[in-house]
Write an enzyme that holds these catalytic residues in place. Structure first.
Site, PDB file in Angstrom:
ATOM      1  N   HIS A   1      47.737  82.935  19.980  1.00 15.27           N
ATOM      2  CA  HIS A   1      46.879  82.849  21.149  1.00 15.27           C
ATOM      3  C   HIS A   1      47.629  82.397  22.401  1.00 15.27           C
ATOM      4  O   HIS A   1      48.360  81.426  22.362  1.00 15.27           O
ATOM      5  CB  HIS A   1      45.702  81.912  20.861  1.00 15.27           C
ATOM      6  CG  HIS A   1      44.505  82.281  21.657  1.00 15.27           C
ATOM      7  ND1 HIS A   1      44.271  81.780  22.908  1.00 15.27           N
ATOM      8  CD2 HIS A   1      43.510  83.155  21.418  1.00 15.27           C
ATOM      9  CE1 HIS A   1      43.162  82.317  23.386  1.00 15.27           C
ATOM     10  NE2 HIS A   1      42.674  83.146  22.502  1.00 15.27           N
ATOM     11  N   PRO A   2      47.418  83.111  23.518  1.00 10.84           N
ATOM     12  CA  PRO A   2      48.230  82.856  24.720  1.00 10.84           C
ATOM     13  C   PRO A   2      47.743  81.725  25.613  1.00 10.84           C
ATOM     14  O   PRO A   2      48.310  81.501  26.673  1.00 10.84           O
ATOM     15  CB  PRO A   2      48.121  84.177  25.481  1.00 10.84           C
ATOM     16  CG  PRO A   2      46.789  84.717  25.106  1.00 10.84           C
ATOM     17  CD  PRO A   2      46.530  84.279  23.696  1.00 10.84           C
ATOM     18  N   CYS A   3      46.721  80.978  25.200  1.00 12.87           N
ATOM     19  CA  CYS A   3      46.148  80.064  26.187  1.00 12.87           C
ATOM     20  C   CYS A   3      47.089  78.951  26.633  1.00 12.87           C
ATOM     21  O   CYS A   3      46.911  78.391  27.694  1.00 12.87           O
ATOM     22  CB  CYS A   3      44.832  79.481  25.696  1.00 12.87           C
ATOM     23  SG  CYS A   3      44.958  78.745  24.082  1.00 12.87           S
ATOM     24  N   ASN A   4      48.092  78.625  25.822  1.00 14.10           N
ATOM     25  CA  ASN A   4      49.004  77.551  26.247  1.00 14.10           C
ATOM     26  C   ASN A   4      50.344  78.050  26.745  1.00 14.10           C
ATOM     27  O   ASN A   4      51.216  77.256  27.086  1.00 14.10           O
ATOM     28  CB  ASN A   4      49.269  76.593  25.067  1.00 14.10           C
ATOM     29  CG  ASN A   4      48.075  75.698  24.858  1.00 14.10           C
ATOM     30  OD1 ASN A   4      47.436  75.286  25.810  1.00 14.10           O
ATOM     31  ND2 ASN A   4      47.769  75.432  23.605  1.00 14.10           N
ATOM     32  N   THR A   5      50.500  79.377  26.753  1.00 13.44           N
ATOM     33  CA  THR A   5      51.811  79.926  27.118  1.00 13.44           C
ATOM     34  C   THR A   5      52.262  79.466  28.502  1.00 13.44           C
ATOM     35  O   THR A   5      53.417  79.081  28.687  1.00 13.44           O
ATOM     36  CB  THR A   5      51.788  81.467  27.069  1.00 13.44           C
ATOM     37  OG1 THR A   5      51.392  81.879  25.776  1.00 13.44           O
ATOM     38  CG2 THR A   5      53.151  82.040  27.400  1.00 13.44           C
TER      39      THR A   5
END
Lengths: 607, 168
Positions: free
Chosen positions: B120-124
């Protein structure tokens, strides 16, 4: 003669089956053959991998780095019997025709997949075959490295060796396609095998071609270049000396082999792709996944299994009922029963979200249940077209049997469900379910609407001293519909009010179900209130709590006790005469008492 | 653009993956660009395939680096399948990767519309911001740094030679 080859191991990409399933469905195929592309290349493991994927059905093959493409077919049968009974030997023989091979070297590399696609259960029975002549025996000897001068040629002439079979002219240091055979070149091929000195499967047909092209005799020896690209180098390639042996009749009795072995046995394989392809299964898993996100990120005590298992019964399939049912599915509830004796009318669809205008005239309960299944096929929804018995609405000899039947159905529904939503359109229709809910100690959630206002409340469980819908009334439920004008008979409300009340009712249920699940000091959904009341025009929303009333006509011990003793007889008595409820609950005595107090003498003066 | 936000534009993503593909060819690696929907933003992705042996089975692992238009960062999508074409289930993937179900989600592949797993990219953007000194103003360095992180998470071998791109 060692004769060892490294056979191909098939690896199918999930996208291949997806594409194949689509095509089979479109063609509604009986036995059919669809051309496909397969791919192989130099091996990075001990196995020679042969792959098919979603590009296999394209008109032109995909260009993958260091992979070459092979033209083949997928044959589908329309039954498992047909698959089993097909003559495997003649099928594989049909694919390899030596005369063709001479003229068109492409047929040197060929493959097919025999399949039986069962698109009801999404299982695929399949068997790869790489037809090859086995009547030629050979041995690989004296491996020697490829001359250094040749190495850069491979990088430059990619297009030629990407066919898989090619000629190497050592004198001019060039590569040539097979058609330009003059007799002095060495034959070369892309090596799919990852094992030293053991060639890949493709060698079998290649040797047959070479024997014919150079008119070789049994016992002859030839040189072969086995090309092994590793990273962008070719130095691991080898030139071998091959000794050949074959009987005189090798062409007429080619002994064609090539069915892929399944764990060393000559058997087909089967794959069950229901979880990957069946849209119903996919929809269930995606819906559940979404709910699980809630659990991981925000609501750790969320019990999705509980939501899957809880059985909810909705009484009334009107504006409230439809919206409650949809919101329940949003929470992952899978068992929903709907009760309503009415039919969809033309005015309903705009406010009652489970109907469209095409449903007008149809029975509400069953239509609502079908509509739920259309929205989410994984729900178990059932509609019940029954009348709820109402105090003050007497029966007649012609109706009494139906009343008894309907009551028993209602009884069973309440007994077998965990949560009951009371969303009917009259006060008196809520009486019997209230009493039954109290008798069987179920979670009962009541919602009612006014023009501008709503009330949502949960009836007190047996261990709680909280009241029910009737606990605040000193008037027993009776026939409220008799003298009403049309606009009083159906609740006329601001359209948004019902959606608000329905949503609050479902969220109340969710909070009740999660009470006591971990984090009880600070439940994520909040402590469930007893009741919620709101008025839109004044933007007011309050959550009052009130006690159980000992003389309640709906949930008091006296009334519930009478039901437990008399069952349907009590119901029939109450239907005919609602004042019986007054006596039973003790409300009559209460009223007498009150009258006494109210009769004050106005003329008394204080001294 | 990148120093403070931890984000990447679509054009920068395109140029960065092109460089990675070029290097991959010279190293004989098979990172390649798939021009699925050539002229649409987000329509091309970098893909990589490898095979791993697990308990007598040869599993096919397919990795797609896709640009997310809504998060403005690259996202790693992947699938692992058995030789017969069946995908590993969520539980099996988590077992193999030794990750929990919350870090790896199964979603619809934005271009191919089939189930794929993704990190999941939410913290990238937060993570890339914290590395901002390392990839100061260079989309290629951003992508390679990001790639080195996600390949570690998924046990994909990324030879040190790719570090050459960090000195571009």
């Amino acid at each position: 003669m060692s004769n060892q080859v490294s056979p191909f191991s098939s690896i199918i990409s999930p996208g291949f089956w997806q594409k194949f399933a689509e095509l089979v469905l479109q063609q509604k195929a009986v036995t059919s053959r669809i051309p496909i592309w397969g791919y192989y290349g130099p091996s990075s493991t001990k196995l020679s991998i042969f792959t098919v994927d979603h590009t296999s059905f394209d008109e032109y093959p995909a260009t993958y780095y260091n992979q070459l493409s092979v033209k083949g077919e997928i044959i589908s049968t329309s039954s498992l019997e047909e698959f089993k009974n097909l003559d495997k030997n003649s099928l594989i023989g049909e694919y390899l025709c030596l005369e063709n091979t001479e003229k068109k070297p492409e047929s040197l590399k060929t493959f097919f997949i025999l399949s039986y696609p069962d698109l009801k259960s999404y299982t695929f029975t399949y068997w790869f075959a790489f037809p090859a002549i086995s009547s030629i025996k050979f041995s690989y000897m004296s491996p020697s490295p490829v001359p250094e001068s040749l190495l850069p040629v491979f990088e430059a002439s990619k297009e030629i060796w990407k066919f898989g079979f090619f000629l190497v002219d050592l004198t001019t240091c060039t590569l040539k396609p097979l058609e330009e055979n003059t007799g002095s070149e060495i034959f070369g091929y892309l090596e799919p095998s990852g094992i030293d000195s053991v060639p890949g499967w493709v060698i079998r047909n290649y040797l047959a071609y070479i024997i014919k092209a150079r008119k070789l005799q049994s016992g002859d020896e030839i040189k072969l270049l086995s090309l092994l690209p590793k990273k962008s180098e070719f130095s691991e390639s080898r030139i071998y000396l091959i000794k050949l042996e074959f009987p005189d009749d090798w062409e007429s009795h080619p002994k064609i082999l090539g069915w892929e072995r399944n764990e060393n046995k000559l058997l087909p394989r089967m794959v069950d792709l229901k979880s990957n392809l069946d849209p119903v299964t996919l929809s269930e898993s995606f819906v559940d996944f979404n709910l699980k996100l809630m659990k991981w990120r925000l609501f750790p005590e969320f019990d999705l299994d509980l939501m899957h298992e809880v059985k909810v019964c909705i009484l009334g399939a009107g504006t409230l009922g439809c919206n409650v049912a949809r919101t329940l599915m949003g929470w992952g509830v899978r068992h929903i029963s709907i009760v309503d004796s009415g039919k969809v009318s033309y005015s309903n669809p705009v406010r009652q979200s489970l109907y469209t205008y095409k449903d007008s005239g149809k029975g509400k309960a069953i239509t609502a249940a079908d509509s739920l299944k259309n929205i989410f096929p994984g729900v178990e929804a059932k509609g019940y077209d029954i009348h709820i018995p109402m105090p003050g609405h007497p029966t007649s000899p012609s109706t009494v049997e139906k009343v008894k039947q309907d009551f028993h159905t209602l009884e069973e529904l309440i007994k077998t469900h965990d949560v009951i939503f009371l969303l009917t359109d009259t006060r008196e229709s809520r009486w019997a379910p209230t009493m039954l809910g109290a008798a069987y100690d179920k979670i009962v959630i009541n919602a009612a609407l006014g023009f501008d206002s709503y009330v949502v409340l949960r009836h007190g469980r047996s261990t709680e001293d909280l009241g029910c819908y009737f606990c605040t009334d000193v008037v027993v439920p009776g026939d409220s519909t008799q003298d009403r004008t049309l606009d009083q008979q159906c609740t006329v409300t601001r359209p948004g009010v019902s959606m608000i009340a329905a949503s609050l009712a479902v969220e109340l249920m969710a909070a009740v179900l999660h009470v006591g699940k971990g984090l009880s000091k600070n439940p994520t959904l909040g402590a469930p209130p007893h009741s919620l009341r709101g008025w839109l025009s004044s933007s007011q929303h309050i959550s009052p709590m009130f006690a159980r009333f000992t003389n309640c006509s709906g949930c008091s011990e006296k009334v519930v006790g009478a039901y437990k003793d008399e069952g349907i007889e009590l119901i029939l008595r109450v239907l005919g005469d609602s004042s019986y409820l007054e006596i039973l609950s003790g409300l009559d005595k209460l009223k007498e008492g009150l009258e006494g107090i109210v009769e004050l003498d106005d003329t008394e003066e204080s001294d | 653009m990148i120093e403070f936000s931890g984000l990447l534009t679509w054009e920068d993503f395109q140029s960065a993956i092109s460089e990675v593909e070029k290097l991959s060819r010279t190293l004989g690696d098979n990172w390649g660009i798939n021009y699925y929907q050539q002229n649409t933003p987000g329509g091309s992705y970098l893909s990589y395939i490898r095979y791993i042996e697990l308990e007598n089975n040869l599993l096919k692992c397919e990795y797609h680096i896709i640009y997310s238009l809504s998060y403005s960062v690259p996202v790693m999508y992947f699938n692992i399948s058995y030789p017969n074409g069946k995908l590993l289930s969520v539980t099996e993937v988590c077992q193999y990767l030794k990750k929990s179900v919350s870090e790896v989600s199964q979603q619809e592949h934005p271009l191919l519309q089939v189930p794929f797993f993704c990190l999941h990219p939410c913290n990238t953007d937060e993570i890339m911001k914290s590395l901002s000194i390392a990839h100061h103003n260079s989309p290629l360095k951003y992508l390679v740094s990001w790639l080195s992180l996600v390949t570690q998470v998924l046990n994909i071998p990324l030879p040190n030679e790719y570090g050459v791109l960090l000195n571009h």
